[in-house]
Design an enzyme around this catalytic site. Structure first.
Site, PDB file in Angstrom:
ATOM      1  CB  ALA A  42      -0.919  -0.006   1.229  1.00 18.71           C
ATOM      2  CE  LYS A  43       3.065   1.964   5.062  1.00 19.58           C
ATOM      3  NZ  LYS A  43       2.423   2.967   5.953  1.00 19.58           N
TER       4      LYS A  43
END
Length: 346
Positions: A42-43
């Site tokens: 998700a980063k």
């Protein structure tokens, strides 16, 4: 579809229904698989958003340096964006980072400094304080500061939240995700809560983290701080991106149960997810009595299991931690799928 560069592939990750691992959960349960981002987590969303905002504001100049403290995922995403855009990337990490993550950071061209995993937040040797020092010392450095940079949560407010709302046809009633920097859960949750004020937002915390007690009492209790193995879950300080008023409840999970749930996802769902994903699944099982057949639950699976091959997927490491014996204790009994997969609408 053909893309001009790797950064264009960030986002629009799939929402996948879980079946065998949630056979005794009355609600319909879906996993948001952030491992489908190019950096496998998700980063990627926040790395691109933070860097592009810094460029727009003139805080990051061509040929500059990006610095941050990371558990590994944000670092890899920053390194990926820096590689494409031509920036130097300098990262600090704790010693509990998996070998797989560490090697990936270096493979992407990042310069990595290891810091003591048990150092308190205010200790100059801590990975956060060391990153701050490097950002001051390196000429032209931009400190991404994922823990306190509001662009972290904004990235998920602008992308992950709208995606989940659309993918569930607006039927999502529960959102469960690990709390660390707070950006993924709170940015996503804020968007969903604006669409439906009744959406429940549950934060997963680790034993050894201060977040749950702070949420419940407003007290930062250093006696809560202790070592733990789960990466990307919990903190020994209070990050600025954790919106405590938005979150309904914090639930603590153990290292062992989270590790076994992570392995269970691979063996029973065919989903090779990261350690914190197992923590999120464990949290679901701890609160499942509150759910109804009408509920649609979305679990935020933050990253890919390939980052943990030398940890939770390594039998020897599991044995060293005392996690592997009695594995069957947290596995669901073998069962056929009572209700075949269908859309969130039912």
């Amino acid at each position: 579809m053909a893309y001009s560069n790797i950064l264009e592939t960030i986002g629009k990750t799939p929402l996948v229904r879980l079946n065998k691992t949630v056979a005794n959960v009355r609600a319909r349960v879906y996993a948001k698989l952030e491992s489908f981002n190019p950096g496998l987590s998700a980063k990627d969303r926040i790395a691109l958003h933070i860097i592009e905002r810094a460029e727009q504001m003139g805080r990051l100049q061509p040929g500059g340096t990006v610095v941050d403290a990371t558990s590994g995922n944000t670092g890899l995403s920053l390194a990926m964006v820096c590689a494409w855009k031509g920036y130097r990337c300098v990262l600090t990490v704790t010693e509990k980072i998996s070998k797989d993550k560490l090697n990936s950071l270096r493979a992407m061209g990042a310069e990595v400094e290891l810091c003591p995993k048990d150092a308190k937040h205010d200790d100059p040797r801590s990975y956060v304080r060391r990153a701050e020092q490097l950002a001051r010392e390196i000429p032209g450095a931009f400190y991404a500061n994922q823990n306190f940079n509001a662009d972290n949560a904004e990235a998920h407010y602008l992308s992950t939240g709208p995606e989940i709302w659309a993918e569930t046809d607006g039927q999502v009633t529960w959102l469960i995700g690990s709390a660390s920097t707070g950006g993924t859960l709170c940015g996503t949750g804020r968007y969903l809560r604006e669409q439906n004020p009744k959406v429940k937002i549950i934060a997963v915390d680790a034993y050894g983290s201060v977040l749950k007690k702070y949420h419940e009492t407003g007290i930062f209790d250093e006696s809560e701080i202790g070592p733990y193995q789960i990466e990307g879950t919990g903190k020994n300080f209070i990050p600025g991106n954790v919106d405590f008023e938005l979150i309904d409840r914090f639930v603590k999970v153990t290292d062992r149960e989270s590790a076994l749930r992570t392995r269970e996802l691979a063996r029973r769902e065919g989903i090779l997810a990261g350690y914190s994903s197992g923590a999120v699944l464990q949290c679901l099982h701890q609160i499942k009595e509150q759910l109804t057949p009408q509920d649609v639950v979305v679990l935020l699976f933050a990253d890919h299991g390939s980052k943990y091959i030398s940890k939770v997927f390594d039998d020897e490491w599991m044995k060293e931690q005392g996690f592997l014996p009695e594995e069957e204790a947290v596995e669901e009994p073998a069962a056929t799928i009572a209700n075949p997969p269908h859309s969130p609408k039912g």
